[in-house]
Motif scaffolding. Structure first.
Motif, PDB file in Angstrom:
ATOM      1  N   MET A   2      30.515  17.535  12.024  1.00 51.06           N
ATOM      2  CA  MET A   2      29.222  17.075  12.545  1.00 51.06           C
ATOM      3  C   MET A   2      29.308  15.909  13.523  1.00 51.06           C
ATOM      4  O   MET A   2      28.288  15.451  14.038  1.00 51.06           O
ATOM      5  N   ALA A   3      30.494  15.384  13.777  1.00 48.98           N
ATOM      6  CA  ALA A   3      30.590  14.198  14.646  1.00 48.98           C
ATOM      7  C   ALA A   3      30.116  14.494  16.057  1.00 48.98           C
ATOM      8  O   ALA A   3      30.070  15.645  16.481  1.00 48.98           O
ATOM      9  N   GLY A   4      29.753  13.441  16.760  1.00 44.21           N
ATOM     10  CA  GLY A   4      29.464  13.573  18.189  1.00 44.21           C
ATOM     11  C   GLY A   4      28.008  13.747  18.552  1.00 44.21           C
ATOM     12  O   GLY A   4      27.691  14.271  19.619  1.00 44.21           O
ATOM     13  N   GLU A   5      27.109  13.299  17.699  1.00 45.26           N
ATOM     14  CA  GLU A   5      25.681  13.393  18.053  1.00 45.26           C
ATOM     15  C   GLU A   5      25.317  12.250  19.003  1.00 45.26           C
ATOM     16  O   GLU A   5      24.511  11.361  18.684  1.00 45.26           O
ATOM     17  N   LEU A   6      25.907  12.302  20.194  1.00 46.04           N
ATOM     18  CA  LEU A   6      25.735  11.207  21.150  1.00 46.04           C
ATOM     19  C   LEU A   6      24.331  11.177  21.744  1.00 46.04           C
ATOM     20  O   LEU A   6      23.893  10.151  22.256  1.00 46.04           O
ATOM     21  N   ASN A  13      38.119   9.403   7.315  1.00 49.29           N
ATOM     22  CA  ASN A  13      37.360   8.806   8.416  1.00 49.29           C
ATOM     23  C   ASN A  13      36.530   7.627   7.914  1.00 49.29           C
ATOM     24  O   ASN A  13      35.524   7.810   7.221  1.00 49.29           O
ATOM     25  N   TYR A  56      38.249  15.036  17.601  1.00 53.94           N
ATOM     26  CA  TYR A  56      37.731  14.431  16.380  1.00 53.94           C
ATOM     27  C   TYR A  56      36.441  15.140  16.002  1.00 53.94           C
ATOM     28  O   TYR A  56      35.479  15.131  16.774  1.00 53.94           O
ATOM     29  N   ASP A  88      21.992  14.746   6.988  1.00 57.52           N
ATOM     30  CA  ASP A  88      23.210  15.362   6.445  1.00 57.52           C
ATOM     31  C   ASP A  88      24.407  14.420   6.560  1.00 57.52           C
ATOM     32  O   ASP A  88      25.236  14.337   5.650  1.00 57.52           O
ATOM     33  N   MET A  89      24.490  13.743   7.675  1.00 58.37           N
ATOM     34  CA  MET A  89      25.604  12.812   7.871  1.00 58.37           C
ATOM     35  C   MET A  89      25.417  11.587   6.985  1.00 58.37           C
ATOM     36  O   MET A  89      26.383  11.069   6.425  1.00 58.37           O
ATOM     37  N   ILE A 117      38.296   1.258  13.350  1.00 55.79           N
ATOM     38  CA  ILE A 117      37.998   2.685  13.316  1.00 55.79           C
ATOM     39  C   ILE A 117      39.216   3.447  12.815  1.00 55.79           C
ATOM     40  O   ILE A 117      40.276   3.414  13.452  1.00 55.79           O
ATOM     41  N   ILE A 141      26.634   4.554  14.381  1.00 55.53           N
ATOM     42  CA  ILE A 141      28.029   4.877  14.042  1.00 55.53           C
ATOM     43  C   ILE A 141      28.109   6.165  13.218  1.00 55.53           C
ATOM     44  O   ILE A 141      29.004   6.995  13.424  1.00 55.53           O
ATOM     45  N   ALA A 195      33.170  14.535   9.395  1.00 59.34           N
ATOM     46  CA  ALA A 195      32.831  15.268   8.180  1.00 59.34           C
ATOM     47  C   ALA A 195      32.061  16.529   8.532  1.00 59.34           C
ATOM     48  O   ALA A 195      31.094  16.491   9.287  1.00 59.34           O
ATOM     49  N   ASN A 228      25.971   8.708  13.299  1.00 58.71           N
ATOM     50  CA  ASN A 228      25.704   9.833  14.200  1.00 58.71           C
ATOM     51  C   ASN A 228      26.886  10.154  15.106  1.00 58.71           C
ATOM     52  O   ASN A 228      27.114  11.301  15.462  1.00 58.71           O
ATOM     53  N   ILE A 229      27.633   9.140  15.491  1.00 57.57           N
ATOM     54  CA  ILE A 229      28.772   9.372  16.381  1.00 57.57           C
ATOM     55  C   ILE A 229      29.964   9.939  15.611  1.00 57.57           C
ATOM     56  O   ILE A 229      30.598  10.889  16.038  1.00 57.57           O
ATOM     57  N   PHE A 230      30.256   9.356  14.433  1.00 52.29           N
ATOM     58  CA  PHE A 230      31.510   9.683  13.745  1.00 52.29           C
ATOM     59  C   PHE A 230      31.368  10.648  12.567  1.00 52.29           C
ATOM     60  O   PHE A 230      32.368  11.193  12.128  1.00 52.29           O
ATOM     61  N   ALA A 231      30.177  10.836  12.025  1.00 56.78           N
ATOM     62  CA  ALA A 231      30.067  11.551  10.755  1.00 56.78           C
ATOM     63  C   ALA A 231      31.199  11.109   9.830  1.00 56.78           C
ATOM     64  O   ALA A 231      32.000  11.931   9.372  1.00 56.78           O
ATOM     65  N   PRO A 232      31.269   9.803   9.557  1.00 56.05           N
ATOM     66  CA  PRO A 232      32.411   9.290   8.771  1.00 56.05           C
ATOM     67  C   PRO A 232      32.236   9.569   7.279  1.00 56.05           C
ATOM     68  O   PRO A 232      31.149   9.933   6.815  1.00 56.05           O
ATOM     69  N   ASP A 233      33.333   9.399   6.555  1.00 52.30           N
ATOM     70  CA  ASP A 233      33.270   9.538   5.099  1.00 52.30           C
ATOM     71  C   ASP A 233      32.710   8.264   4.459  1.00 52.30           C
ATOM     72  O   ASP A 233      32.077   8.302   3.413  1.00 52.30           O
ATOM     73  N   HIS A 273      26.392  12.280   3.417  1.00 53.64           N
ATOM     74  CA  HIS A 273      27.846  12.393   3.230  1.00 53.64           C
ATOM     75  C   HIS A 273      28.535  11.032   3.202  1.00 53.64           C
ATOM     76  O   HIS A 273      29.627  10.891   2.630  1.00 53.64           O
ATOM     77  N   VAL A 292      40.255   7.236  12.033  1.00 54.08           N
ATOM     78  CA  VAL A 292      39.832   8.634  12.124  1.00 54.08           C
ATOM     79  C   VAL A 292      41.033   9.550  11.948  1.00 54.08           C
ATOM     80  O   VAL A 292      42.139   9.214  12.356  1.00 54.08           O
ATOM     81  N   ASN A 293      40.783  10.694  11.355  1.00 58.82           N
ATOM     82  CA  ASN A 293      41.869  11.627  11.032  1.00 58.82           C
ATOM     83  C   ASN A 293      43.008  10.877  10.335  1.00 58.82           C
ATOM     84  O   ASN A 293      44.187  11.112  10.596  1.00 58.82           O
ATOM     85  N   SER A 328      44.208   7.999  10.747  1.00 56.69           N
ATOM     86  CA  SER A 328      44.997   7.081  11.560  1.00 56.69           C
ATOM     87  C   SER A 328      44.102   6.020  12.195  1.00 56.69           C
ATOM     88  O   SER A 328      42.937   6.272  12.480  1.00 56.69           O
TER      89      SER A 328
END
Lengths: 327, 327
Positions: free
Chosen positions: B159-163, A132, B153, A291-292, A146, A254, B156, A256-261, A295, A148-149, A151
């Motif tokens: 935790m995603a989706g803290e809208l 991600n 989705y 936490d996000m 973007i 971004i 990580a 908070n929305i995605f918790a990306p790597d 990460h 994600v997963n 792709s």
């Protein structure tokens, strides 16, 4: 098994092409002029010609899984340019996929140039090996991509990823999108230059950058600003911190929305490099969950100008390959 | 071919379970008390018991592809509750998947309860048949769920989706997340109530709602506010418009990022229904690109309290089924 993909990046000046292996190795590359000033049909003709050049290098089509195109603006699933490519007169409305399919019998896919570049960064560059990855591309505007997963996510009609228009300051600077306070107005190249001009008028401290701006003695860019940041010029530092705080806010949203790597920062403005990533990292920490944030590393893009054609080729594997062939 | 999935939704009061077919049909359902006050191990024991009840109804495990759990807080890929479930003392740290796998020999998956509910809305509810659906759940806070490319989705560590913590007003109301101006502070139930209390102090117009608040004559909720909205009470209308404008800003940001097919608004606050979706739609138009806005309908959730267990079951198909079995 078809193990090669062709990627073409449509730039205002050049069409850049690559033949990529499923393991991410560049096999061949080529570039020819876009001749964008000659209109949409000429651009299309040149895409066909570049494809031919690349296929000639490969020798046989049998190995080629498909062709991917990265283009300014938005391209829909049928392969029609539906908008947003203002710098390429006559490009909007062009049906790109049909003539390519007809002539070469290949599977064709495509996406916005910034978006597909993000796929390249996630597979071969600063986000390699991660699922991600969200990219911000800081140039004359701010674009985004973007992944994600593992792709590329393109959204309806390929329009996803307008990260430059995240509002980061309520009632802030007017943006040409109609909103106020979009991050693009602060952290793109022209955004930074405008901040510098605005601050130059009101700043009382001595500043060499201020002198250049007020004397109107030379054209400044974000690069100029970062030359002065490296000299601790107070005006340049003020612009830098404002731009990075605003970008940090957008990055926080971004995260908070995605918790990306990983969040990857690329584009011309990122010539300045680590001074930006470290400031944005510092500011972003205040605008998302700990936490996000912990990460997610915020890093500089690695692939530079090659990311467009690489991403376009990777999109072929992303969309048409069985999962074993995906990086 | 295994065509059934078990979904369990862990609520503070009840554990709700369903057996779902791959075509989205409810085959069986059951509920038992969570007994959350008795600690994490008791909750886990009850999940095992409910699974047994549902498997007994099915008769044979051979048809069951797996089990999905929707839980408050965050559950990682190993199936361990890693945080965020403050209302369930002793639940954090619990390894949920191992005992389930050991006892039943099923494939197990899980996710945040709000997140998996979004999957249900996208597959069986207000986003049915669409690829890209983003849900806002307006309750005591604001949660979110992201379905892209027809899959949930989770980001990580899930935790995603803290809208709810998208900042929509720079320097706005303090949020317990440490930021200011999060959309949750305006458009959640408690957020609306707090707005009403704040406005009641300064508002000069006559208002029945103001009288109730100032007399402290009864406990108000977002439902109370919307009773007065329907009576054109000026204080209630002021809260309504502020909440919906702030939510509209967050929805606009989400539309610019995702170019989704639909944004779904659910949760207790949405009892008020169309008055909220229409106001949010009106406001969101000013905070995103017109093409993306036109493509994206903003609608009310359809599944209500069942969405948790349905989403948990759908997660099994989403993660373990071959693509033919996915809705």
């Amino acid at each position: 098994m078809k193990k090669l993909a062709i990627g073409i990046d449509l730039g205002g000046t050049n069409l850049k092409g690559v033949v990529l292996s499923a393991t991410g190795e560049k096999i061949f590359s080529a570039r020819i002029p876009t001749e964008s000033e000659k209109g949409g049909q000429r651009i299309l003709g040149n895409i066909l010609r570049l494809t031919e050049i690349l296929l000639d290098k490969v020798g046989s089509k049998d190995e080629v899984l498909g062709l991917g195109l990265g283009t300014p603006g938005f391209i829909d699933q049928r392969g029609i340019i539906i908008g947003g490519a203002e710098n390429l007169p006559g490009w909007k409305g062009t049906d790109v996929f049909s003539p390519l399919k007809k002539k070469f019998g290949l599977k064709i896919t495509g996406g916005n140039d910034v978006t597909v570049a993000a796929l390249a960064e996630s597979k071969l560059g600063a986000g390699k090996g991660l699922d991600n990855v969200i990219c911000f591309v800081l140039g004359t505007g701010i674009g985004g991509g973007i992944v994600v997963n593992s792709s590329l996510y393109q959204g309806a009609m390929g329009m996803a990823g307008e990260l430059g228009h995240i509002v980061v300051e309520t009632g802030g600077i007017d943006c040409n999108c109609g909103q106020k306070g979009c991050v693009e107005r602060y952290a793109s190249g022209p955004g930074m230059v405008q901040l510098a001009r605005n601050y130059a008028i009101t700043m009382v401290q001595d500043s060499s950058l201020k002198k250049i701006i007020i004397d109107n003695s030379s054209q400044i860019t974000s690069e100029t600003i970062y030359v002065f940041v490296s000299k601790d010029d107070p005006l340049a530092l003020k612009v830098h911190h404002k731009a990075c705080e605003m970008l940090g806010r957008a990055v926080g949203i971004i995260i908070n929305i995605f918790a990306p790597d990983r969040v990857v920062l690329g584009g011309g403005v990122m010539m300045a490099g680590p001074v930006i990533t470290s400031a944005v990292t510092k500011y972003a920490a205040g605008y998302c969950f700990a936490d996000m944030f912990k990460h997610c590393e915020i890093v500089q893009a690695e692939l530079g100008e090659e990311s467009g054609q690489l991403g376009a080729a990777l999109l072929v594997f992303d969309q048409f390959a069985s999962s074993q062939l995906r990086l």
